[in-house]
Design an enzyme around this catalytic site. Structure first.
Site, PDB file in Angstrom:
ATOM      1  CE  LYS A  97       4.045  -2.169 -10.996  1.00 42.24           C
ATOM      2  NZ  LYS A  97       5.269  -1.595 -10.435  1.00 42.24           N
TER       3      LYS A  97
ATOM      4  NE  ARG B  18       6.477  -7.426  -7.060  1.00 43.57           N
ATOM      5  CZ  ARG B  18       5.766  -6.343  -6.698  1.00 43.57           C
ATOM      6  NH1 ARG B  18       4.467  -6.323  -6.817  1.00 43.57           N
ATOM      7  NH2 ARG B  18       6.376  -5.279  -6.257  1.00 43.57           N
TER       8      ARG B  18
ATOM      9  NE  ARG C 129       6.250   4.516  -4.254  1.00 41.65           N
ATOM     10  CZ  ARG C 129       6.197   3.309  -4.789  1.00 41.65           C
ATOM     11  NH1 ARG C 129       5.752   3.135  -6.016  1.00 41.65           N
ATOM     12  NH2 ARG C 129       6.622   2.270  -4.112  1.00 41.65           N
TER      13      ARG C 129
ATOM     14  NE  ARG D 273       5.057   1.056  -0.869  1.00 44.46           N
ATOM     15  CZ  ARG D 273       5.003   0.312  -1.963  1.00 44.46           C
ATOM     16  NH1 ARG D 273       4.214   0.680  -2.949  1.00 44.46           N
ATOM     17  NH2 ARG D 273       5.707  -0.773  -2.076  1.00 44.46           N
TER      18      ARG D 273
ATOM     19  NE  ARG E 285       9.666  -2.477  -2.655  1.00 43.37           N
ATOM     20  CZ  ARG E 285       9.347  -1.180  -2.721  1.00 43.37           C
ATOM     21  NH1 ARG E 285      10.047  -0.277  -2.074  1.00 43.37           N
ATOM     22  NH2 ARG E 285       8.326  -0.797  -3.441  1.00 43.37           N
TER      23      ARG E 285
HETATM   24  P1  AMP Z   1       4.325  -2.994  -4.478  1.00 49.56           P
HETATM   25  O1  AMP Z   1       3.376  -2.059  -3.781  1.00 49.56           O
HETATM   26  O2  AMP Z   1       3.789  -3.555  -5.755  1.00 49.56           O
HETATM   27  O3  AMP Z   1       5.705  -2.390  -4.653  1.00 49.56           O
HETATM   28  O4  AMP Z   1       4.513  -4.246  -3.502  1.00 49.56           O
HETATM   29  C1  AMP Z   1       5.014  -4.077  -2.190  1.00 49.56           C
HETATM   30  C2  AMP Z   1       5.455  -5.411  -1.613  1.00 49.56           C
HETATM   31  O5  AMP Z   1       4.338  -6.306  -1.557  1.00 49.56           O
HETATM   32  C3  AMP Z   1       6.506  -6.148  -2.411  1.00 49.56           C
HETATM   33  O6  AMP Z   1       7.831  -5.687  -2.129  1.00 49.56           O
HETATM   34  C4  AMP Z   1       6.281  -7.582  -1.936  1.00 49.56           C
HETATM   35  O7  AMP Z   1       6.778  -7.770  -0.619  1.00 49.56           O
HETATM   36  C5  AMP Z   1       4.761  -7.642  -1.856  1.00 49.56           C
HETATM   37  N1  AMP Z   1       4.125  -8.031  -3.140  1.00 49.56           N
HETATM   38  C6  AMP Z   1       3.289  -7.275  -3.903  1.00 49.56           C
HETATM   39  N2  AMP Z   1       2.889  -7.950  -4.999  1.00 49.56           N
HETATM   40  C7  AMP Z   1       3.480  -9.168  -4.924  1.00 49.56           C
HETATM   41  C8  AMP Z   1       3.483 -10.316  -5.764  1.00 49.56           C
HETATM   42  N3  AMP Z   1       2.786 -10.353  -6.921  1.00 49.56           N
HETATM   43  N4  AMP Z   1       4.212 -11.386  -5.369  1.00 49.56           N
HETATM   44  C9  AMP Z   1       4.909 -11.374  -4.225  1.00 49.56           C
HETATM   45  N5  AMP Z   1       4.971 -10.332  -3.387  1.00 49.56           N
HETATM   46  C10 AMP Z   1       4.261  -9.219  -3.729  1.00 49.56           C
END
Ligand code: AMP
Length: 213
Positions: A13, A87, A126, A159, A170
Site C-alpha cells: 500500500k 480499518r 521491511r 518497525r 496484525r
Molecule cells: P500500519 O503502519 O498501517 O501497519 O499501522 C501500524 C499500527 O498503527 C497498527 O498495527 C495499529 O496499531 C495502528 N493503526 C494504524 N491505522 C489504524 C487504524 N485505521 N485504526 C486503528 N489502528 C490503526
C-alpha cells in the site's frame, strides 16, 4: 480525487501510495505514519495510542478518526490516498459522513491482494526511513546504499511492531476485521481488486489504470 488502499501489512500500500503521489499528485495519508509521528513526539494522542500500537492492536476508532479527519481538513481539498485507514466499519462510516460534509467523496477503493506467506516474507525484510516513512525492502526493493533512504538520505530502521509475533497478530486482525470493508465498499461499487504479488511496476500500472478508470 480521493483513493483508499486496502491491503494487509506488506501488500505494498505504502509503495503504491508513493507512486500515486509521483504520477497523479495525490497526497499520501498513512494512518500508521501519523501515529508513529505522534508517538515519537509524545503528544497526548501518541501517549494514548502507544500501548495499542506496541501490542499490534487497533488503536480505538475515536482517536484514529479524529487524527485522519484533521489531516484531510488541513489538506485543503487536494486529492489524497488513504493508506491504513479506514480499518473498521465505524471508521469507514465516519469518513463517508465527513467527506459528504466537505462536498467530497471516495472515488475508488483498491484492494491489493497477496497470500499470507508472501506478506510474512516481505515484512521480515521491511525497513522504513526515519524522515518520511519511505518503505524499502532488503529482498524486493533494496535502497542504493544499505541502511540509507534513496529519497532523503535518512536512516532506515525496522518497525517495533514488525516482529514475527506482532506481524502474525496484525495479519490476523486484517483478515478478520479490516477485510469486512470490502463488503462495505463493494456495496458502493467502488472496489478494484489488484494482484499485489506481482512486481511493483506491474502493480503500479494496474493501480493507475484503476484510478484513471
Ligand atoms: P500500519 O503502519 O498501517 O501497519 O499501522 C501500524 C499500527 O498503527 C497498527 O498495527 C495499529 O496499531 C495502528 N493503526 C494504524 N491505522 C489504524 C487504524 N485505521 N485504526 C486503528 N489502528 C490503526
Amino acid at each position: 480525487m480521493n483513493i483508499i488502499m486496502i491491503g494487509a501489512q506488506g501488500s505494498g500500500k505504502g509503495t503504491q501510495a508513493e507512486a500515486l503521489e509521483r504520477e497523479l499528485g495525490l497526497t499520501p495519508c498513512a494512518s500508521g505514519d501519523l501515529l508513529r509521528d505522534h508517538i515519537a513526539r509524545g503528544t497526548p494522542l501518541g501517549q494514548e495510542a502507544r500501548p495499542y500500537y506496541e501490542r499490534g492492536d487497533l488503536v480505538p476508532d475515536g482517536l484514529v478518526i479524529q487524527m485522519i479527519l484533521d489531516f484531510i481538513r488541513s489538506s485543503g481539498g487536494r486529492g489524497i490516498t488513504l493508506d491504513g485507514f479506514p480499518r473498521t466499519t465505524p471508521q469507514a462510516e465516519a469518513l463517508d459522513a465527513a467527506l459528504r460534509q466537505m462536498g467530497q467523496r471516495i472515488a475508488r477503493v483498491l484492494y491489493l491482494e497477496a497470500p499470507r506467506a508472501l506478506l510474512l516474507d516481505r515484512l521480515s525484510g521491511r525497513y522504513i526511513c526515519r524522515a518520511h516513512g519511505h518503505v524499502w525492502n532488503i529482498k524486493t526493493r533494496p535502497p542504493r546504499t544499505p541502511g540509507i533512504c534513496d529519497y532523503d538520505e535518512s536512516e532506515l530502521y525496522q518497525r517495533s511492531d514488525d516482529t514475527p509475533e506482532k506481524i502474525a497478530h496484525r495479519l490476523d486482525i486484517f483478515f478478520s476485521e479490516t477485510i469486512k470493508l470490502l463488503d462495505y465498499y463493494s456495496a458502493q461499487h467502488k472496489v478494484t481488486r489488484i494482484d499485489g504479488a506481482q512486481p511493483i511496476e506491474v502493480v503500479t500500472a494496474a493501480v493507475l489504470a484503476a484510478v484513471r478508470g
